[in-house]
Write a protein that holds these residues in place. Structure first.
Motif, PDB file in Angstrom:
ATOM      1  N   GLN A  75       0.812  -1.096  -0.102  1.00  0.00           N
ATOM      2  CA  GLN A  75      -0.174  -0.010  -0.004  1.00  0.00           C
ATOM      3  C   GLN A  75       0.635   1.175   0.077  1.00  0.00           C
ATOM      4  O   GLN A  75       1.579   1.442   0.846  1.00  0.00           O
ATOM      5  CB  GLN A  75      -0.988   0.037   1.232  1.00  0.00           C
ATOM      6  CG  GLN A  75      -2.031   1.078   1.373  1.00  0.00           C
ATOM      7  CD  GLN A  75      -3.080   1.098   2.348  1.00  0.00           C
ATOM      8  OE1 GLN A  75      -2.809   0.220   3.159  1.00  0.00           O
ATOM      9  NE2 GLN A  75      -3.827   1.937   2.514  1.00  0.00           N
ATOM     10  N   ASP A  76       0.538   2.057  -0.923  1.00  0.00           N
ATOM     11  CA  ASP A  76       1.412   3.526  -1.185  1.00  0.00           C
ATOM     12  C   ASP A  76       1.014   4.345  -0.001  1.00  0.00           C
ATOM     13  O   ASP A  76      -0.146   4.161   0.446  1.00  0.00           O
ATOM     14  CB  ASP A  76       1.053   3.886  -2.501  1.00  0.00           C
ATOM     15  CG  ASP A  76       1.728   3.208  -3.546  1.00  0.00           C
ATOM     16  OD1 ASP A  76       2.829   2.531  -3.100  1.00  0.00           O
ATOM     17  OD2 ASP A  76       1.202   3.362  -4.786  1.00  0.00           O
ATOM     18  N   SER A  77       1.824   5.095   0.269  1.00  0.00           N
ATOM     19  CA  SER A  77       1.430   6.190   1.293  1.00  0.00           C
ATOM     20  C   SER A  77       0.600   7.351   0.908  1.00  0.00           C
ATOM     21  O   SER A  77       0.677   7.587  -0.435  1.00  0.00           O
ATOM     22  CB  SER A  77       3.083   7.157   1.521  1.00  0.00           C
ATOM     23  OG  SER A  77       2.615   8.083   2.675  1.00  0.00           O
TER      24      SER A  77
ATOM     25  N   HIS B 238      -8.852   1.917  -2.480  1.00  0.00           N
ATOM     26  CA  HIS B 238      -8.095   1.919  -3.779  1.00  0.00           C
ATOM     27  C   HIS B 238      -6.794   0.419  -3.694  1.00  0.00           C
ATOM     28  O   HIS B 238      -6.722   0.050  -4.649  1.00  0.00           O
ATOM     29  CB  HIS B 238      -7.316   3.006  -4.020  1.00  0.00           C
ATOM     30  CG  HIS B 238      -6.575   3.065  -5.222  1.00  0.00           C
ATOM     31  ND1 HIS B 238      -5.245   2.856  -5.451  1.00  0.00           N
ATOM     32  CD2 HIS B 238      -6.943   3.480  -6.509  1.00  0.00           C
ATOM     33  CE1 HIS B 238      -4.893   2.972  -6.685  1.00  0.00           C
ATOM     34  NE2 HIS B 238      -5.982   3.360  -7.641  1.00  0.00           N
ATOM     35  N   TYR B 239      -6.278   0.508  -2.809  1.00  0.00           N
ATOM     36  CA  TYR B 239      -5.359  -0.627  -2.612  1.00  0.00           C
ATOM     37  C   TYR B 239      -6.213  -1.978  -2.708  1.00  0.00           C
ATOM     38  O   TYR B 239      -5.327  -2.618  -3.345  1.00  0.00           O
ATOM     39  CB  TYR B 239      -4.587  -0.518  -1.008  1.00  0.00           C
ATOM     40  CG  TYR B 239      -3.580  -1.831  -0.679  1.00  0.00           C
ATOM     41  CD1 TYR B 239      -2.456  -1.495  -1.465  1.00  0.00           C
ATOM     42  CD2 TYR B 239      -3.777  -2.579   0.293  1.00  0.00           C
ATOM     43  CE1 TYR B 239      -1.484  -2.656  -1.165  1.00  0.00           C
ATOM     44  CE2 TYR B 239      -2.963  -3.458   0.534  1.00  0.00           C
ATOM     45  CZ  TYR B 239      -1.820  -3.749  -0.335  1.00  0.00           C
ATOM     46  OH  TYR B 239      -0.878  -4.540   0.030  1.00  0.00           O
ATOM     47  N   VAL B 240      -6.938  -2.112  -2.093  1.00  0.00           N
ATOM     48  CA  VAL B 240      -7.761  -3.569  -2.151  1.00  0.00           C
ATOM     49  C   VAL B 240      -8.353  -3.834  -3.659  1.00  0.00           C
ATOM     50  O   VAL B 240      -8.050  -4.856  -4.183  1.00  0.00           O
ATOM     51  CB  VAL B 240      -8.978  -3.605  -1.097  1.00  0.00           C
ATOM     52  CG1 VAL B 240      -9.919  -4.628  -1.488  1.00  0.00           C
ATOM     53  CG2 VAL B 240      -8.584  -3.795   0.165  1.00  0.00           C
ATOM     54  N   THR B 241      -8.638  -2.756  -4.447  1.00  0.00           N
ATOM     55  CA  THR B 241      -9.133  -2.765  -5.889  1.00  0.00           C
ATOM     56  C   THR B 241      -8.002  -3.158  -6.788  1.00  0.00           C
ATOM     57  O   THR B 241      -8.213  -3.970  -7.339  1.00  0.00           O
ATOM     58  CB  THR B 241      -9.756  -1.499  -6.350  1.00  0.00           C
ATOM     59  OG1 THR B 241     -10.800  -0.974  -5.401  1.00  0.00           O
ATOM     60  CG2 THR B 241     -10.195  -1.672  -7.744  1.00  0.00           C
ATOM     61  N   VAL B 242      -6.708  -2.491  -6.510  1.00  0.00           N
ATOM     62  CA  VAL B 242      -5.531  -2.975  -7.203  1.00  0.00           C
ATOM     63  C   VAL B 242      -5.045  -4.201  -6.993  1.00  0.00           C
ATOM     64  O   VAL B 242      -4.814  -5.028  -7.730  1.00  0.00           O
ATOM     65  CB  VAL B 242      -4.328  -1.929  -6.657  1.00  0.00           C
ATOM     66  CG1 VAL B 242      -3.106  -2.538  -7.367  1.00  0.00           C
ATOM     67  CG2 VAL B 242      -4.620  -0.404  -7.060  1.00  0.00           C
ATOM     68  N   LEU B 243      -5.164  -4.774  -5.633  1.00  0.00           N
ATOM     69  CA  LEU B 243      -5.070  -6.167  -5.214  1.00  0.00           C
ATOM     70  C   LEU B 243      -5.990  -7.118  -5.991  1.00  0.00           C
ATOM     71  O   LEU B 243      -5.598  -8.128  -6.745  1.00  0.00           O
ATOM     72  CB  LEU B 243      -4.943  -6.410  -3.842  1.00  0.00           C
ATOM     73  CG  LEU B 243      -3.719  -5.964  -2.959  1.00  0.00           C
ATOM     74  CD1 LEU B 243      -4.012  -6.193  -1.460  1.00  0.00           C
ATOM     75  CD2 LEU B 243      -2.461  -6.455  -3.570  1.00  0.00           C
ATOM     76  N   LYS B 244      -7.196  -7.024  -6.117  1.00  0.00           N
ATOM     77  CA  LYS B 244      -8.139  -7.658  -6.831  1.00  0.00           C
ATOM     78  C   LYS B 244      -7.908  -7.770  -8.058  1.00  0.00           C
ATOM     79  O   LYS B 244      -7.754  -8.854  -8.834  1.00  0.00           O
ATOM     80  CB  LYS B 244      -9.611  -7.176  -6.545  1.00  0.00           C
ATOM     81  CG  LYS B 244     -10.155  -7.341  -5.008  1.00  0.00           C
ATOM     82  CD  LYS B 244     -11.470  -6.884  -5.018  1.00  0.00           C
ATOM     83  CE  LYS B 244     -11.990  -7.212  -3.624  1.00  0.00           C
ATOM     84  NZ  LYS B 244     -13.594  -6.636  -3.447  1.00  0.00           N
ATOM     85  N   ASN B 245      -7.299  -6.680  -8.849  1.00  0.00           N
ATOM     86  CA  ASN B 245      -7.138  -6.565 -10.089  1.00  0.00           C
ATOM     87  C   ASN B 245      -5.964  -7.558 -10.439  1.00  0.00           C
ATOM     88  O   ASN B 245      -5.750  -8.297 -11.565  1.00  0.00           O
ATOM     89  CB  ASN B 245      -6.879  -5.230 -10.568  1.00  0.00           C
ATOM     90  CG  ASN B 245      -8.073  -4.380 -10.724  1.00  0.00           C
ATOM     91  OD1 ASN B 245      -9.146  -5.133 -10.966  1.00  0.00           O
ATOM     92  ND2 ASN B 245      -8.182  -3.038 -10.705  1.00  0.00           N
TER      93      ASN B 245
END
Length: 129
Positions: free
Chosen positions: A108-110, A116-123
């Motif tokens: 997870q970015d600062s 958003h982080y969870v969405t990126v991981l799902k993708n």
């Protein structure tokens, strides 16, 4: 080109030699679908749709198109068969090991929201099998 009259930006060419080709293909086809509808190309005959796609897809993909084998000569001018062949080509080039590395090394970015982080991981998980 028709897109100029609609004020649409040109599609970015499909890049086939670096990164996740399957994911790039998926994004490109989403953009292509929208482009086809917005420009009216979706209402044209099959050969017109194929040559329009060949015009916007980029040089790398045109080279691949000319190396594909078709069941029948007319198949190369049918949009659905074109899309199927390219999807198969791009999915065969998927590097699952690399995709898993990208997934497991994503932090997870600062300042990045948890949503958003969870969405990126799902993708990212979609390409890890």
């Amino acid at each position: 080109m028709a897109s100029a009259s609609f004020g649409l930006p040109p599609l970015e060419p499909l890049q086939l030699h670096q990164g996740n080709t399957a994911q790039k293909w998926k994004k490109f086809t989403q953009k292509w679908s929208n482009y086809e509808i917005a420009t009216g190309v979706a209402q044209k005959d099959e050969p017109t749709r194929v040559v329009t796609l060949l015009t916007v897809i980029g040089e790398e993909a045109v080279v691949v198109y000319h190396t594909l084998t078709w069941d029948e000569e007319g198949d190369k001018l049918e949009i659905e068969k074109f899309l199927e062949k390219f999807e198969l080509f791009c999915n065969l080039r998927r590097n699952t090991i690399y995709e898993r590395y990208v997934f497991f090394s994503r932090n997870q970015d600062s300042g990045e929201s948890i949503d958003h982080y969870v969405t990126v991981l799902k993708n990212l998980a979609d390409t890890c099998e």
